[in-house]
Design an enzyme around this catalytic site. Sequence first.
Site, PDB file in Angstrom:
ATOM      1  N   ASN A 184       0.837  -1.214   0.000  1.00  0.00           N
ATOM      2  CA  ASN A 184       0.000   0.000   0.000  1.00  0.00           C
ATOM      3  C   ASN A 184       0.867   1.258   0.000  1.00  0.00           C
ATOM      4  O   ASN A 184       0.618   2.194  -0.765  1.00  0.00           O
ATOM      5  CB  ASN A 184      -0.886   0.035   1.250  1.00  0.00           C
ATOM      6  CG  ASN A 184      -2.190  -0.728   1.065  1.00  0.00           C
ATOM      7  OD1 ASN A 184      -2.689  -0.850  -0.045  1.00  0.00           O
ATOM      8  ND2 ASN A 184      -2.729  -1.239   2.145  1.00  0.00           N
ATOM      9  N   HIS A 189      -3.033   2.708  -2.366  1.00  0.00           N
ATOM     10  CA  HIS A 189      -4.146   1.914  -1.838  1.00  0.00           C
ATOM     11  C   HIS A 189      -4.921   1.201  -2.955  1.00  0.00           C
ATOM     12  O   HIS A 189      -5.364   0.059  -2.789  1.00  0.00           O
ATOM     13  CB  HIS A 189      -5.073   2.837  -1.036  1.00  0.00           C
ATOM     14  CG  HIS A 189      -5.904   2.119  -0.038  1.00  0.00           C
ATOM     15  ND1 HIS A 189      -7.176   1.666  -0.319  1.00  0.00           N
ATOM     16  CD2 HIS A 189      -5.656   1.753   1.239  1.00  0.00           C
ATOM     17  CE1 HIS A 189      -7.656   1.057   0.747  1.00  0.00           C
ATOM     18  NE2 HIS A 189      -6.759   1.108   1.713  1.00  0.00           N
ATOM     19  N   GLU A 219      -6.596  -8.215   5.124  1.00  0.00           N
ATOM     20  CA  GLU A 219      -5.807  -8.922   4.095  1.00  0.00           C
ATOM     21  C   GLU A 219      -5.632 -10.373   4.511  1.00  0.00           C
ATOM     22  O   GLU A 219      -4.603 -10.985   4.289  1.00  0.00           O
ATOM     23  CB  GLU A 219      -4.455  -8.235   3.850  1.00  0.00           C
ATOM     24  CG  GLU A 219      -3.969  -7.347   4.949  1.00  0.00           C
ATOM     25  CD  GLU A 219      -3.143  -8.090   6.001  1.00  0.00           C
ATOM     26  OE1 GLU A 219      -3.703  -8.355   7.072  1.00  0.00           O
ATOM     27  OE2 GLU A 219      -1.966  -8.383   5.731  1.00  0.00           O
TER      28      GLU A 219
END
Length: 301
Positions: A184, A189, A219
């Site tokens: 990220n 993102h 995640e």
Amino acid sequence: MEKDTVLVVDDSDIICSIIKDILETPSLHIDIAHSGEEGIIIAKQLHPTLILLDIIMNGIDGYETCRMLKNNSETKDIPVIFITGNNDSQSVLKGFEVGAADYVSKPFIPEELKARVKVHMQNIKIQRELQFLMQELKETAVTDYLTKLYNRRYFMDQLLVFVTQFDFKIFLILFDIDNFKKINDTYGHNTGDTVLVTISNILKLLLREEDILSRWGGEEFMICLPDITENAALDFADKLRGEVSKYNFSCGSIVFRCTITGGIIQYDRTISPEKNFTNVDRALYLGKSSGKNQCIYNQSV
Ligand code: GH3
Ligand code: MG
Ligand code: MG
């Protein structure tokens, strides 16, 4: 968009062609059947939106035809409007008793026939929309918005079915993306989101029909493998890990790799689901703390 169809079942050719002339438009197709028997066959084949059904016919009459349509799972939901010369209240009542949605009296006024068909068509459209919305609502309730995988709630429900209704072995795998925060931070993102979706798709593609794949958290992916041996489950987990590690992710012209770490346990029916989840989480933690990009089987933590 599919064209709507009205099936007219009447043994009089003249009545059939008059109704066809009155009702047919570019968006409404009219099919004709000349007996109850033929009407039932066509209704099963073509699934018309609506049926206009004469009462007095050779062979089976309109009442019997309607009863048979309503007793058949393929045709029971198609609304039936009786066309009747018998507009005494007994005949009308009998029509409703065998499942009719409405009736029109012969000789009918074209505008009235049109209006009644229109009302029923509108009802059907509203019902279809409602069914579609209900289905969407059901799916949204069990689906993760980003990855379109099942959510934790669905996973828990389905796992419970396997646990309580079968006695085969069940294995749980909990995968967590390695260093995802860095992905990220490095690529943004949106790329992070794409990685989540891509990994979901890789896992989905490789899993068996009976396995449950869910987005467990940010995640993290929880997988349930029902009815599988220990060796097969471990091989499978490592295959999934290996496939993700080989995939070329990209952000603009930059290509990068991303790995996942997995914890695996055999589901223990003697302890609660929560304790099983704690155990699989611990196995995952061992994998993270001893190097990542690996699968750890830890049955006795
Ligand atoms: P580790 O290898 O130990 O798992 O490290 P990590 O960086 O993957 O783990 P950490 O828990 O430090 O960070 C997880 C990150 O995942 C932080 C969070 O912003 C990100 N994340 C969670 N959900 C989403 C999402 O839906 N989209 C994106 N792009 N990022 C998400
Ligand atoms: Mg992570
Ligand atoms: Mg995590």
